[in-house]
Design a protein around this motif. Structure first.
Motif, PDB file in Angstrom:
ATOM      1  N   ARG A 149       0.835  -1.191   0.008  1.00  0.00           N
ATOM      2  CA  ARG A 149      -0.006  -0.040  -0.031  1.00  0.00           C
ATOM      3  C   ARG A 149       0.680   1.230  -0.005  1.00  0.00           C
ATOM      4  NH1 ARG A 149      -2.680  -2.953   4.254  1.00  0.00           N
ATOM      5  NH2 ARG A 149      -4.512  -4.010   3.497  1.00  0.00           N
ATOM      6  N   ALA A 161       1.150   4.174  -3.035  1.00  0.00           N
ATOM      7  CA  ALA A 161       0.999   5.532  -2.576  1.00  0.00           C
ATOM      8  C   ALA A 161       1.955   6.597  -3.035  1.00  0.00           C
ATOM      9  CB  ALA A 161       0.630   5.843  -1.078  1.00  0.00           C
ATOM     10  N   TRP A 218       2.210   6.609  -7.016  1.00  0.00           N
ATOM     11  CA  TRP A 218       1.162   7.151  -7.770  1.00  0.00           C
ATOM     12  C   TRP A 218       1.265   8.455  -8.458  1.00  0.00           C
ATOM     13  CZ3 TRP A 218      -2.359   3.444  -8.029  1.00  0.00           C
ATOM     14  CH2 TRP A 218      -3.573   3.833  -8.603  1.00  0.00           C
ATOM     15  N   GLU A 235      -6.304  -0.520  -3.115  1.00  0.00           N
ATOM     16  CA  GLU A 235      -5.307   0.621  -3.178  1.00  0.00           C
ATOM     17  C   GLU A 235      -5.610   1.401  -4.185  1.00  0.00           C
ATOM     18  OE1 GLU A 235      -2.877   3.299  -0.790  1.00  0.00           O
ATOM     19  OE2 GLU A 235      -4.282   1.748  -0.240  1.00  0.00           O
ATOM     20  N   GLN A 236      -5.838   1.144  -5.425  1.00  0.00           N
ATOM     21  CA  GLN A 236      -6.041   1.898  -6.719  1.00  0.00           C
ATOM     22  C   GLN A 236      -7.193   2.605  -6.619  1.00  0.00           C
ATOM     23  OE1 GLN A 236      -7.069  -0.354 -10.193  1.00  0.00           O
ATOM     24  NE2 GLN A 236      -6.323   1.187 -11.488  1.00  0.00           N
ATOM     25  N   ARG A 279      -8.885   3.376  -3.959  1.00  0.00           N
ATOM     26  CA  ARG A 279      -8.797   4.514  -2.676  1.00  0.00           C
ATOM     27  C   ARG A 279      -8.093   5.816  -3.499  1.00  0.00           C
ATOM     28  NH1 ARG A 279      -5.571   6.800   0.805  1.00  0.00           N
ATOM     29  NH2 ARG A 279      -3.744   5.454   0.114  1.00  0.00           N
ATOM     30  N   LEU A 280      -6.866   5.389  -3.921  1.00  0.00           N
ATOM     31  CA  LEU A 280      -6.075   6.566  -4.652  1.00  0.00           C
ATOM     32  C   LEU A 280      -6.748   7.297  -5.584  1.00  0.00           C
ATOM     33  CD1 LEU A 280      -2.513   4.589  -4.527  1.00  0.00           C
ATOM     34  CD2 LEU A 280      -2.961   6.758  -3.187  1.00  0.00           C
TER      35      LEU A 280
END
Length: 281
Positions: free
Chosen positions: A107, A111, A114, A151-152, A154-155
């Protein structure tokens, strides 16, 4: 000695590429396209391993490339990456997915990566990934891939979408269809199919790709993958591309994007325009 010479040759090729990007040739009219919601000025890209730390980066666009994939890097190393220099090539970031990777590191690494890249590739062909590919490790692999997708999402809520791609090896007679089905189930954006004629990883492998049978086999693999993926997942082809005829054949077989690496070490930078000739309208 052989490893040292290969490293020296790669460094020289990269320096020539960076110099060429400062004084680009007359641009060619090539096929631009939309893939994974991104606009690529050309379907031809540079594969991971050539520009590992992003010295050329987006400036590869000045040479006619639609994208440049830097890495492969460990997810824990993404915090040390600098902001890439501007340019017209899209930037991919190739990240190693290792068997001992913790979910927290996964994660955190995503992040950090990104903001730096236009798309991210999770690499499953490295030596540290081998343990994840056994049948007994399938639950662990699913957990890592599912966590990355979560996680993708979320970002993405921050307003900037960065597609996720997975790199898989395709050996003769062994296209990883079960893994591709898992990626489709989890909703990944793209598949990077690494066509590999098998060992040894030497000049003999490079010469083997000059055999039309090897090139045909790669195209058959692309056709199989395209039939399975349909329009749900983008398809990128890498491995053994040495001429514009190879580029054209991979695109005709169903790949939307293609990547090159070893040919750049042997004929850079003059070979680039010859490869791009396969992408002309």
């Amino acid at each position: 000695m052989a490893d040292a010479m290969r490293h020296l040759g790669q460094q020289l090729a990269l320096r020539l590429a960076c110099l060429s990007a400062r004084y680009p040739r007359t641009p060619m009219t090539v096929k631009s396209l939309e893939v994974m919601g991104l606009h690529f000025n050309s379907p031809l890209g540079i594969a991971a391993g050539f520009d590992r730390f992003g010295r050329l980066g987006r400036r590869a666009g000045a040479l006619g490339f639609g994208c440049n994939e830097i890495g492969s890097l460990a997810l824990a190393a993404t915090s040390r990456l600098a902001t890439p220099a501007p340019g017209t090539a899209l930037l991919g970031l190739n990240l190693s997915l290792d068997a001992d990777l913790s979910l927290h590191t996964l994660r955190a690494g995503l992040a950090c990566a990104w903001p730096l890249a236009d798309y991210l590739t999770l690499n499953l062909i490295g030596p540290n990934s081998a343990a994840l590919l056994g049948a007994e490790q399938r639950p662990r692999l699913r957990q890592l891939l599912a966590t990355a997708r979560t996680e993708q999402r979320r970002l993405d809520r921050a307003g900037r979408r960065v597609p996720l791609v997975v790199k898989l090896r395709c050996l003769p007679g062994r296209v990883p269809l079960a893994l591709v089905e898992l990626l489709l189930e989890l909703g990944y954006d793209g598949l990077l199919a690494a066509h590999d004629p098998g060992p040894p990883a030497t000049r003999q492998r490079y010469r083997a790709w000059q055999n039309p049978t090897q090139q045909t086999q790669a195209c058959v693999q692309i056709e199989q993958l395209r039939q399975l993926c349909g329009k749900q997942m983008a398809l990128i082809s890498v491995g053994g591309i040495q001429t514009f005829e190879h580029v054209t054949a991979r695109l005709a077989a169903g790949a939307e994007l293609v990547q090159v690496h070893s040919v750049l070490l042997r004929a850079w930078p003059w070979q680039a325009h010859r490869l791009l000739a396969g992408c002309k309208y």
